[in-house]
Design an enzyme around this catalytic site. Structure first.
Site, PDB file in Angstrom:
ATOM      1  N   CYS A 110       0.831  -1.201   0.000  1.00 18.22           N
ATOM      2  CA  CYS A 110       0.000   0.000   0.000  1.00 18.22           C
ATOM      3  C   CYS A 110       0.876   1.266   0.000  1.00 18.22           C
ATOM      4  O   CYS A 110       1.602   1.509  -0.944  1.00 18.22           O
ATOM      5  CB  CYS A 110      -0.995  -0.044   1.150  1.00 18.22           C
ATOM      6  N   HIS A 137      -3.844  -5.052   0.235  1.00 23.15           N
ATOM      7  CA  HIS A 137      -3.368  -5.532   1.538  1.00 23.15           C
ATOM      8  C   HIS A 137      -3.423  -7.055   1.561  1.00 23.15           C
ATOM      9  O   HIS A 137      -4.498  -7.615   1.778  1.00 23.15           O
ATOM     10  CB  HIS A 137      -4.246  -4.955   2.658  1.00 23.15           C
ATOM     11  N   GLU A 145      -2.498  -9.022   3.809  1.00 26.96           N
ATOM     12  CA  GLU A 145      -2.874  -9.485   5.157  1.00 26.96           C
ATOM     13  C   GLU A 145      -4.380  -9.396   5.396  1.00 26.96           C
ATOM     14  O   GLU A 145      -4.884  -9.950   6.378  1.00 26.96           O
ATOM     15  CB  GLU A 145      -2.093  -8.703   6.225  1.00 26.96           C
TER      16      GLU A 145
END
Length: 193
Positions: A77, A175, A177
């Protein structure tokens, strides 16, 4: 394997640490140049505003360390955006790793882009086992236009770079995650590089 997550006060690093742990690895959060240089893999995350994040990097001297790293580095990001030459957000000069500019979505698009979107034209070992048009999670108002270093694209009013690579440096706008199984697989692929 030593994994360092660069800690420079730009949010969201704990969720990346937990994602790495779910894959069976331990990562250290670090702002220590020597510890980062000694790691086998480096993750450069970031949530927030480009100019203030760049000030934080400069205050630690990490703005000089990151471009010199030789091991695989993954920018996530804002981390990816700071690795570019320039970001319109806050009129920010970046680290100059990627030969790219970061620009704001036009007023025609609702910003920030928040939520799930597809990645396609996947061109890297980072995407091994990931299918074309896979969904990933994004939150951003600025983007990198497609360029020579683009290794995945996304469409949101305009086609843009959702992943980028140059030498040992990788960047993803999404992202991993927060991107469910696909994101976990991409993170795992990075850790296996």
């Amino acid at each position: 394997m030593k994994i360092a997550i660069i800690d420079y006060g730009a949010g969201n690093i704990q969720s990346i640490k937990f994602a790495v742990k779910r894959l069976g690895f331990e990562a250290v959060l670090s702002s220590n140049a020597e510890e980062i240089k000694a790691a086998d893999k480096v993750i450069f995350p970031g949530v927030g505003e480009a100019s203030s994040a760049m000030k934080m990097l400069k205050s630690t001297g990490l703005h000089n360390v990151i471009p010199e790293l030789n091991q695989p580095v993954l920018g996530i990001c804002l981390g990816m955006q700071l690795m570019c030459e320039y970001c319109e957000e806050g009129d920010t000069t970046g680290l100059g790793i990627f030969d790219a500019q970061v620009v704001k979505f036009s007023d025609k698009e609702k910003v920030p882009q928040i939520g799930w979107n597809q990645i396609y034209d996947l061109q890297s070992e980072l995407f091994e086992g990931i299918k074309e048009q896979e969904y990933v999670y994004l939150v951003h108002s600025f983007y990198i236009p497609e360029c020579e270093e683009t290794i995945a694209s996304t469409e949101y009013g305009v086609e843009y770079t959702s992943a980028i690579k140059k030498n040992n440096f990788y960047g993803v706008q999404f992202h991993p995650e927060k991107s469910s199984n696909a994101g976990e697989k991409i993170l795992e692929n990075f850790l296996k590089l």
